[in-house]
Design a protein around this motif. Sequence first.
Motif, short mmCIF file in Angstrom:
data_model
loop_
_atom_site.label_atom_id
_atom_site.label_comp_id
_atom_site.label_asym_id
_atom_site.label_seq_id
_atom_site.Cartn_x
_atom_site.Cartn_y
_atom_site.Cartn_z
N PHE A 137 70.48 -11.72 31.99
CA PHE A 137 71.36 -11.19 32.60
C PHE A 137 72.08 -12.30 33.32
CE2 PHE A 137 67.61 -10.54 35.29
CZ PHE A 137 67.69 -11.48 36.49
N VAL A 138 71.45 -13.53 33.45
CA VAL A 138 71.86 -14.77 34.03
C VAL A 138 72.66 -15.60 33.18
CG1 VAL A 138 71.43 -17.31 34.89
CG2 VAL A 138 70.11 -15.00 35.67
N LEU A 139 72.33 -15.62 31.66
CA LEU A 139 73.01 -15.92 30.70
C LEU A 139 74.44 -15.29 30.40
CD1 LEU A 139 73.39 -18.17 28.30
CD2 LEU A 139 72.08 -16.43 26.95
N LYS A 140 74.43 -14.02 30.52
CA LYS A 140 75.43 -13.16 30.31
C LYS A 140 76.53 -13.34 31.41
CE LYS A 140 73.37 -9.25 27.42
NZ LYS A 140 73.24 -8.00 27.25
N THR A 141 76.12 -13.59 32.58
CA THR A 141 77.01 -14.02 33.62
C THR A 141 77.78 -15.14 33.30
OG1 THR A 141 75.51 -13.31 35.09
CG2 THR A 141 77.20 -14.33 35.95
N PHE A 142 77.32 -16.18 32.35
CA PHE A 142 78.26 -16.87 32.14
C PHE A 142 79.60 -16.81 31.22
CE2 PHE A 142 74.76 -19.67 32.94
CZ PHE A 142 75.38 -21.00 33.41
N ILE A 143 79.45 -15.36 30.70
CA ILE A 143 80.71 -14.91 30.05
C ILE A 143 81.86 -14.68 31.09
CG2 ILE A 143 81.74 -12.98 28.86
CD1 ILE A 143 78.99 -12.43 27.78
N LEU A 144 81.36 -14.17 32.15
CA LEU A 144 82.50 -14.03 33.39
C LEU A 144 82.75 -15.68 34.03
CD1 LEU A 144 80.84 -11.06 35.42
CD2 LEU A 144 82.68 -11.14 33.53
N ALA A 145 81.89 -16.59 34.07
CA ALA A 145 82.12 -17.76 34.39
C ALA A 145 83.17 -18.55 33.40
CB ALA A 145 80.80 -18.62 34.62
N PHE A 146 82.96 -18.29 32.22
CA PHE A 146 83.77 -18.78 31.23
C PHE A 146 85.19 -18.23 31.55
CE2 PHE A 146 86.21 -17.30 27.43
CZ PHE A 146 86.41 -18.43 26.74
N ALA A 147 85.65 -16.95 31.74
CA ALA A 147 86.82 -16.37 31.96
C ALA A 147 87.41 -16.81 33.09
CB ALA A 147 86.77 -14.96 31.92
N VAL A 148 86.66 -16.97 34.25
CA VAL A 148 87.31 -17.74 35.56
C VAL A 148 87.59 -19.11 35.46
CG1 VAL A 148 86.47 -18.16 37.99
CG2 VAL A 148 85.95 -16.03 37.15
N LEU A 149 86.70 -19.90 34.79
CA LEU A 149 87.08 -21.34 34.48
C LEU A 149 88.10 -21.58 33.87
CD1 LEU A 149 83.25 -22.54 34.48
CD2 LEU A 149 85.03 -23.02 36.36
N ILE A 150 88.15 -20.60 32.53
CA ILE A 150 89.42 -20.77 31.90
C ILE A 150 90.93 -20.60 32.38
CG2 ILE A 150 90.60 -20.15 29.66
CD1 ILE A 150 88.48 -22.13 28.90
N ALA A 151 90.73 -19.36 33.16
CA ALA A 151 91.83 -18.88 33.92
C ALA A 151 92.31 -19.91 35.04
CB ALA A 151 91.52 -17.52 34.52
N LEU A 152 91.25 -20.48 35.74
CA LEU A 152 91.57 -21.43 36.76
C LEU A 152 92.13 -22.56 36.23
CD1 LEU A 152 88.51 -21.48 39.10
CD2 LEU A 152 91.04 -20.86 39.89
N GLN A 153 91.73 -22.98 35.05
CA GLN A 153 92.51 -24.27 34.44
C GLN A 153 93.82 -23.81 33.94
OE1 GLN A 153 91.03 -27.17 34.64
NE2 GLN A 153 93.17 -27.91 34.23
N GLY A 154 94.21 -22.67 33.33
CA GLY A 154 95.24 -22.01 33.11
C GLY A 154 96.13 -22.09 34.48
N LEU A 155 95.88 -21.84 35.50
CA LEU A 155 96.58 -21.90 36.67
C LEU A 155 97.30 -23.21 36.70
CD1 LEU A 155 97.82 -20.44 39.18
CD2 LEU A 155 95.53 -20.79 40.36
N ALA A 156 95.95 -24.00 36.82
CA ALA A 156 96.57 -25.54 36.97
C ALA A 156 97.61 -26.10 35.86
CB ALA A 156 95.31 -26.29 36.92
N MET A 157 97.54 -25.33 34.73
CA MET A 157 98.63 -25.79 33.95
C MET A 157 99.79 -25.15 34.26
SD MET A 157 95.95 -25.15 30.26
CE MET A 157 97.70 -25.66 29.12
N ILE A 158 99.70 -23.86 34.60
CA ILE A 158 101.03 -23.39 35.07
C ILE A 158 101.60 -24.06 36.26
CG2 ILE A 158 101.98 -21.23 36.43
CD1 ILE A 158 100.00 -19.69 34.86
N LEU A 159 100.86 -24.50 37.33
CA LEU A 159 101.40 -25.27 38.40
C LEU A 159 101.79 -26.72 37.83
CD1 LEU A 159 98.23 -24.66 40.95
CD2 LEU A 159 100.60 -23.61 40.86
N ARG A 160 101.15 -27.42 36.75
CA ARG A 160 101.50 -28.73 36.38
C ARG A 160 102.92 -28.39 35.63
NH1 ARG A 160 98.64 -30.80 30.99
NH2 ARG A 160 99.12 -29.05 30.47
#
Length: 191
Positions: A137-160
């Motif tokens: 279950f800890v490893l599967k949680t990385f799927i959610l971390a993936f989505a959050v980290l990519i979305a956050l960087q996408g937000l940074a790209m939007i702001l840029r």
Amino acid sequence: MKILGRIASVICAINAAVGTILSWLSVGIVLVCFTVVVQRYVFAVSHVWMQDLYIWMNGAMFTGVAGFALLRDNHVRVDIFYRPATPRKKAVIDLVGVLLFLMPAMYVVWIYALPFVQRSWRYGEGSANVGGMPALFVLKTFILAFAVLIALQGLAMILRSILMLADREDLVPARIRYTRAEDPTHPTEAV
């Protein structure tokens, strides 16, 4: 406008820290894989949990460093139009691409992964292999971390992009500023 630059800077710092830390898992993957091979072929010993470990470390690393790769512009891109574009055109391309493709994709990943991860936590899911690693279950949680980290960087790209289109390039964090195509230090031009 300064707050947009600060938010982008914080997001970039988060992805840089997570990416730098998790990239060290590659050393662990090599060491564990080497140990498994030596144990199996030299000593005729096998531990299923160790075989799970390097596969799980690989999964954690690649999902965890995806936002870092996006930060560093190390993802796959069709550069036919993007590379020679001016920074303003790049800002428009990034803004449209992130809003139309990246953010909806991360939303879909989150929506479909959340029940999958929640169910895994509820069951205390472990390896399907007898003698394998516990806490899948800890490893599967990385799927959610993936989505959050990519979305956050996408937000940074939007702001840029917003800052670029507002002629406030000075507020864009240095690590995500656009480089000019004629710049010989441009990362995509280095071979």
